[in-house]
Design an enzyme around this catalytic site. Structure first.
Site, PDB file in Angstrom:
ATOM      1  N   LYS A  45      -4.122  27.788 -24.791  1.00 35.58           N
ATOM      2  CA  LYS A  45      -5.166  28.384 -25.645  1.00 35.58           C
ATOM      3  C   LYS A  45      -6.422  27.510 -25.685  1.00 35.58           C
ATOM      4  O   LYS A  45      -7.410  27.874 -26.301  1.00 35.58           O
ATOM      5  CB  LYS A  45      -4.618  28.611 -27.058  1.00 35.58           C
ATOM      6  CG  LYS A  45      -3.468  29.617 -27.071  1.00 35.58           C
ATOM      7  CD  LYS A  45      -2.741  29.648 -28.398  1.00 35.58           C
ATOM      8  CE  LYS A  45      -3.418  30.439 -29.438  1.00 35.58           C
ATOM      9  NZ  LYS A  45      -2.562  30.586 -30.646  1.00 35.58           N
ATOM     10  N   LYS A  47      -7.102  24.986 -27.271  1.00 35.42           N
ATOM     11  CA  LYS A  47      -7.475  24.655 -28.655  1.00 35.42           C
ATOM     12  C   LYS A  47      -6.929  23.276 -28.980  1.00 35.42           C
ATOM     13  O   LYS A  47      -5.768  22.972 -28.686  1.00 35.42           O
ATOM     14  CB  LYS A  47      -6.814  25.625 -29.656  1.00 35.42           C
ATOM     15  CG  LYS A  47      -7.388  27.027 -29.733  1.00 35.42           C
ATOM     16  CD  LYS A  47      -6.704  27.792 -30.878  1.00 35.42           C
ATOM     17  CE  LYS A  47      -7.342  29.131 -31.153  1.00 35.42           C
ATOM     18  NZ  LYS A  47      -6.732  29.799 -32.327  1.00 35.42           N
TER      19      LYS A  47
HETATM   20  N1  C2G Z   1      -7.247  35.872 -38.699  1.00 36.89           N
HETATM   21  C1  C2G Z   1      -7.807  36.814 -39.555  1.00 36.89           C
HETATM   22  N2  C2G Z   1      -9.032  36.583 -40.072  1.00 36.89           N
HETATM   23  C2  C2G Z   1      -9.713  35.449 -39.787  1.00 36.89           C
HETATM   24  C3  C2G Z   1      -9.150  34.483 -38.939  1.00 36.89           C
HETATM   25  C4  C2G Z   1      -7.896  34.716 -38.391  1.00 36.89           C
HETATM   26  O1  C2G Z   1      -7.192  37.865 -39.832  1.00 36.89           O
HETATM   27  N3  C2G Z   1     -10.947  35.269 -40.337  1.00 36.89           N
HETATM   28  C5  C2G Z   1      -5.930  36.149 -38.130  1.00 36.89           C
HETATM   29  C6  C2G Z   1      -5.930  36.239 -36.608  1.00 36.89           C
HETATM   30  O2  C2G Z   1      -6.369  37.533 -36.177  1.00 36.89           O
HETATM   31  C7  C2G Z   1      -4.468  35.982 -36.282  1.00 36.89           C
HETATM   32  C8  C2G Z   1      -4.041  34.986 -37.391  1.00 36.89           C
HETATM   33  O3  C2G Z   1      -5.027  35.097 -38.439  1.00 36.89           O
HETATM   34  O4  C2G Z   1      -3.720  37.189 -36.424  1.00 36.89           O
HETATM   35  C9  C2G Z   1      -3.984  33.550 -36.900  1.00 36.89           C
HETATM   36  O5  C2G Z   1      -5.258  33.227 -36.355  1.00 36.89           O
HETATM   37  P1  C2G Z   1      -5.316  32.052 -35.250  1.00 36.89           P
HETATM   38  O6  C2G Z   1      -4.625  30.863 -35.773  1.00 36.89           O
HETATM   39  O7  C2G Z   1      -6.732  31.961 -34.754  1.00 36.89           O
HETATM   40  O8  C2G Z   1      -4.377  32.677 -34.119  1.00 36.89           O
HETATM   41  P2  C2G Z   1      -4.746  33.025 -32.607  1.00 36.89           P
HETATM   42  O9  C2G Z   1      -5.380  31.876 -31.969  1.00 36.89           O
HETATM   43  O10 C2G Z   1      -5.431  34.332 -32.616  1.00 36.89           O
HETATM   44  O11 C2G Z   1      -3.264  33.116 -31.981  1.00 36.89           O
HETATM   45  O12 C2G Z   1       0.066  34.885 -29.112  1.00 36.89           O
HETATM   46  C10 C2G Z   1      -0.912  35.184 -30.086  1.00 36.89           C
HETATM   47  C11 C2G Z   1      -1.713  33.962 -30.481  1.00 36.89           C
HETATM   48  O13 C2G Z   1      -0.866  32.872 -30.777  1.00 36.89           O
HETATM   49  C12 C2G Z   1      -2.627  34.291 -31.657  1.00 36.89           C
END
Ligand code: C2G
Length: 133
Positions: A45, A47
């Site tokens: 990712k 990250k």
């Molecule tokens: N999220 C949200 N609103 C935000 C930020 C994040 O609803 N303002 C949601 C994202 O859409 C996700 C969850 O919170 O469903 C976790 O966000 P992240 O930690 O950024 O996850 P991500 O990198 O999207 O990882 O295999 C799938 C991935 O692991 C998803």
């Protein structure tokens, strides 16, 4: 018991994450969170997390909506997780809309929830002067 699963990094936990977890839990009786490992975040990712997997797991386990935290180690594990944990509903933010529809082929409901606007880990880091994800 209706089981829900969601996936994510959940670094610098914020109210957007909490909104997602609350709504996910409301879709069933039990919520599994597959938490991206440090290795998966870094290699797949691209990250760099502020908090380690163990710290992020500790925080998620303290949230009332979360029943179980498991590691997310690769992109491919979702199909097996759904079977292994007897999951009925897969939930994720709508920034992923359409990406996981294939899970419907094995009888799992797939729900994309609207993201919470104006908050993200990247924004938090930027506003504190750190590098974005
Ligand atoms: N999220 C949200 N609103 C935000 C930020 C994040 O609803 N303002 C949601 C994202 O859409 C996700 C969850 O919170 O469903 C976790 O966000 P992240 O930690 O950024 O996850 P991500 O990198 O999207 O990882 O295999 C799938 C991935 O692991 C998803």
């Amino acid at each position: 018991m209706k089981k829900v699963i969601t996936y994510g990094t959940f670094d610098l936990l914020h109210y957007g994450h909490i909104n997602l977890l609350r709504r996910a839990r409301e879709l069933g009786d039990y919520l599994v969170v597959a938490l991206s490992t440090d290795e998966f975040n870094w290699h797949e990712k691209h990250k760099k997390c502020y908090f380690s997997y163990d710290r992020r797991k500790q925080m998620l386990e303290a949230i009332r909506y979360v029943d179980l935290v498991i590691p997310e180690e690769n992109w491919e594990q979702k199909k097996t997780d759904v079977v292994k944990y007897g999951v009925d509903v897969f939930v994720i933010g709508d920034d992923w809309k359409g990406k996981f529809d294939f899970l419907r082929d094995q009888g799992c409901e797939v729900v994309y929830l609207p993201r919470t606007p104006e908050i993200s880990t990247t924004e938090i880091k930027n506003s504190l002067g750190g590098a974005g994800e």
